[in-house]
Design an enzyme around this catalytic site. Structure first.
Site, PDB file in Angstrom:
ATOM      1  N   SER A 292      71.050  34.351  39.949  1.00  0.00           N
ATOM      2  CA  SER A 292      70.409  35.633  39.617  1.00  0.00           C
ATOM      3  C   SER A 292      70.327  36.519  40.849  1.00  0.00           C
ATOM      4  O   SER A 292      70.335  36.026  41.986  1.00  0.00           O
ATOM      5  CB  SER A 292      68.996  35.386  39.086  1.00  0.00           C
ATOM      6  OG  SER A 292      69.040  34.516  37.980  1.00  0.00           O
TER       7      SER A 292
HETATM    8  C1  LIG Z   1      70.355  32.442  35.346  1.00  0.00           C
HETATM    9  S1  LIG Z   1      70.778  30.745  35.321  1.00  0.00           S
HETATM   10  C2  LIG Z   1      69.605  30.006  36.394  1.00  0.00           C
HETATM   11  C3  LIG Z   1      69.575  30.581  37.760  1.00  0.00           C
HETATM   12  C4  LIG Z   1      68.910  29.724  38.784  1.00  0.00           C
HETATM   13  N1  LIG Z   1      67.507  29.485  38.514  1.00  0.00           N
HETATM   14  C5  LIG Z   1      69.069  30.289  40.194  1.00  0.00           C
HETATM   15  O1  LIG Z   1      68.518  29.706  41.106  1.00  0.00           O
HETATM   16  O2  LIG Z   1      69.778  31.270  40.407  1.00  0.00           O
HETATM   17  C6  LIG Z   1      70.167  30.216  33.733  1.00  0.00           C
HETATM   18  C7  LIG Z   1      70.370  28.752  33.458  1.00  0.00           C
HETATM   19  O3  LIG Z   1      69.609  28.401  32.328  1.00  0.00           O
HETATM   20  C8  LIG Z   1      70.238  27.284  31.737  1.00  0.00           C
HETATM   21  N2  LIG Z   1      69.709  27.086  30.390  1.00  0.00           N
HETATM   22  C9  LIG Z   1      69.960  27.818  29.262  1.00  0.00           C
HETATM   23  N3  LIG Z   1      69.320  27.295  28.219  1.00  0.00           N
HETATM   24  C10 LIG Z   1      68.628  26.215  28.668  1.00  0.00           C
HETATM   25  C11 LIG Z   1      67.777  25.264  28.059  1.00  0.00           C
HETATM   26  N4  LIG Z   1      67.480  25.309  26.748  1.00  0.00           N
HETATM   27  N5  LIG Z   1      67.253  24.289  28.832  1.00  0.00           N
HETATM   28  C12 LIG Z   1      67.530  24.215  30.157  1.00  0.00           C
HETATM   29  N6  LIG Z   1      68.347  25.094  30.778  1.00  0.00           N
HETATM   30  C13 LIG Z   1      68.885  26.081  30.052  1.00  0.00           C
HETATM   31  C14 LIG Z   1      71.708  27.648  31.803  1.00  0.00           C
HETATM   32  O4  LIG Z   1      72.536  26.506  31.710  1.00  0.00           O
HETATM   33  C15 LIG Z   1      71.804  28.356  33.161  1.00  0.00           C
HETATM   34  O5  LIG Z   1      72.300  27.520  34.153  1.00  0.00           O
END
Ligand SMILES: C[S@@+](CC[C@H](N)C(=O)[O-])C[C@H]1O[C@@H](n2cnc3c(N)ncnc32)[C@H](O)[C@@H]1O
Length: 405
Positions: free
Chosen positions: A76
């Site tokens: 992000s």
């Molecule tokens: C924007 S990214 C995370 C960015 C991260 N926190 C960073 O340090 O930049 C969003 C993440 O949410 C995960 N995600 C989506 N749905 C999810 C769920 N139901 N449970 C756990 N993770 C999930 C996706 O696989 C993705 O890797």
């Protein structure tokens, strides 16, 4: 001020310091978050990207896409990460659950909780979990525990959490998050509200969760059991209505209305703080849904430019109206107005103009909404209305109530 874009300095430490300088004062407001962003080498979590890209404050870097090209995991933008960490107000010694891994934000959280705290990060995607573990180890943050699971069930073994920081666009708040939150805990979550997303800091109350702040943001969608149920209903070539649950309106009549002459009306009220006005319009009258048109549709003159970014549309029978703006010095720069279509265009335009005036006179400031999340119980099921009631948004596990002060 030296910004990362125009900086001639090339090494990571200088780029990081320029990024922190850009974020200070606006996104970053505390010494603790400044120190965290200064300490964590962001470029080690942006593997394969140019050094400069890693340190652009407003740039998200896509890590994974679906075969259709939709981004499902990203590093992000530092700007929104800083905003959310300030909303979270993480303190040394806290236990924090991060939903959605990548490594970088978890490392920032580890800096904030310090050696006596604990960070657990959960992701649904095995590739992302492996990648996050590798990046964290490389950067020296292997105390962070990265768990492979659907966050719909939280991570029970690390509970209770003082903070839950969600980094994927959540459509609802699963019961597990509330159950696993400490009594004085806070959840910071990018919550989808009728097609809009706001990062909301929710504190626990006796009846559910109450917002202490909310900020504009955009995130990749939540996957798994908690995935959203929004659907796009085509209105015309290049324009859709975004609907949660059942549409509940006569789409054929609206398609006919688009082909009719449009009516233009002006409010005489100021237009600014678009994200605040947008949230007010979406939550202050029944029958408002998000209308989004393509750039081509706007270039052909079929829709105003406001519709290309997504704009609240007020629907009444086979007629609808949406917001436009024009320069007007007398209202402080811009004035809001509406375009209306259909047999009752005059009436729906008047109702929309009334909303624009109400916002400008009573609620035109940052943070005027109070957002409550009330988990579903037999009592809330009977006392809350349908999703088309103003201010109430019905979710699977509860109800979001938006009140304006
Ligand atoms: C924007 S990214 C995370 C960015 C991260 N926190 C960073 O340090 O930049 C969003 C993440 O949410 C995960 N995600 C989506 N749905 C999810 C769920 N139901 N449970 C756990 N993770 C999930 C996706 O696989 C993705 O890797």
């Amino acid at each position: 001020m030296t910004t990362v874009r125009d900086s001639s300095v090339g090494d990571a430490a200088s780029l990081r310091s320029a990024m922190v300088g850009e974020l200070r004062g606006e996104a970053i407001t505390s010494e603790a978050v400044t120190a965290a962003f200064t300490a964590v080498p962001r470029h080690l979590f942006a593997v394969g990207e140019p050094l400069r890209a890693a340190y652009e404050a407003n740039r998200a870097l896509v890590i994974k896409r679906t075969t259709d090209g939709e981004a499902i995991s990203s590093l992000s933008a530092a700007h929104i990460q800083a905003v959310m960490l300030e909303q979270a107000a993480v303190e040394p010694g806290m236990r924090v659950l991060e939903v959605g891994s990548g490594g970088y934000n978890a490392a920032l959280l580890q800096e904030l909780v310090g050696p006596s705290g604990k960070v657990v990060s959960v992701d649904i995607d095995p590739e992302i979990v492996e990648r996050a573990r590798g990046c964290l180890a490389e950067a020296g943050y292997d105390r962070v525990e990265v768990v492979l699971a659907d966050a719909e069930n939280g991570v029970p073994h690390g509970a209770p959490y003082d903070r839950i920081v969600v980094t994927a666009g959540a459509w609802d708040i699963p019961p597990a998050w509330v159950e696993q939150l400490a009594p004085a805990g806070r959840i910071v979550v990018p919550l989808r509200l009728k097609g809009l997303t706001r990062s909301i800091a929710f504190d626990r109350t006796s009846s559910g969760l109450q917002s202490s702040s909310y900020r504009l943001c955009g995130f990749v969608p939540m996957q798994g059991d908690g995935a959203g149920t929004e659907q796009r209903v085509p209105l015309s070539d290049g324009a859709d209505l975004w609907v949660e649950g059942e549409a509940g309106f006569d789409i054929e009549a609206l398609r006919e209305a688009v082909r009719s002459a449009q009516l233009e009306r002006w409010s005489g009220a100021a237009f600014d703080l678009p994200d605040e006005l947008e949230l007010f319009l979406m939550t202050s009258a029944p029958g408002v849904v998000l209308l989004r048109a393509s750039t081509e549709a706007a270039e052909q003159g079929l829709f105003a430019l406001s519709a290309t970014r997504g704009v609240p549309a007020l629907i009444s029978g086979g007629s609808f109206a949406y917001r436009i703006k024009r320069p007007n010095e007398a209202t402080g720069g811009f004035e809001s107005g509406v375009l209306a279509y259909g047999p009752e265009a005059e009436d729906v335009a008047a109702r929309y103009v009334d909303l624009l005036r109400r916002w400008a006179s009573d609620h035109r400031r940052r943070g005027a909404a109070r957002i409550q999340y009330i988990p579903r119980t037999p009592a809330t099921t009977t006392t809350t209305g349908s999703s088309r009631s103003s201010g109430l948004i019905v979710k699977r596990h509860g109800v979001v109530e938006v009140a304006w002060q």
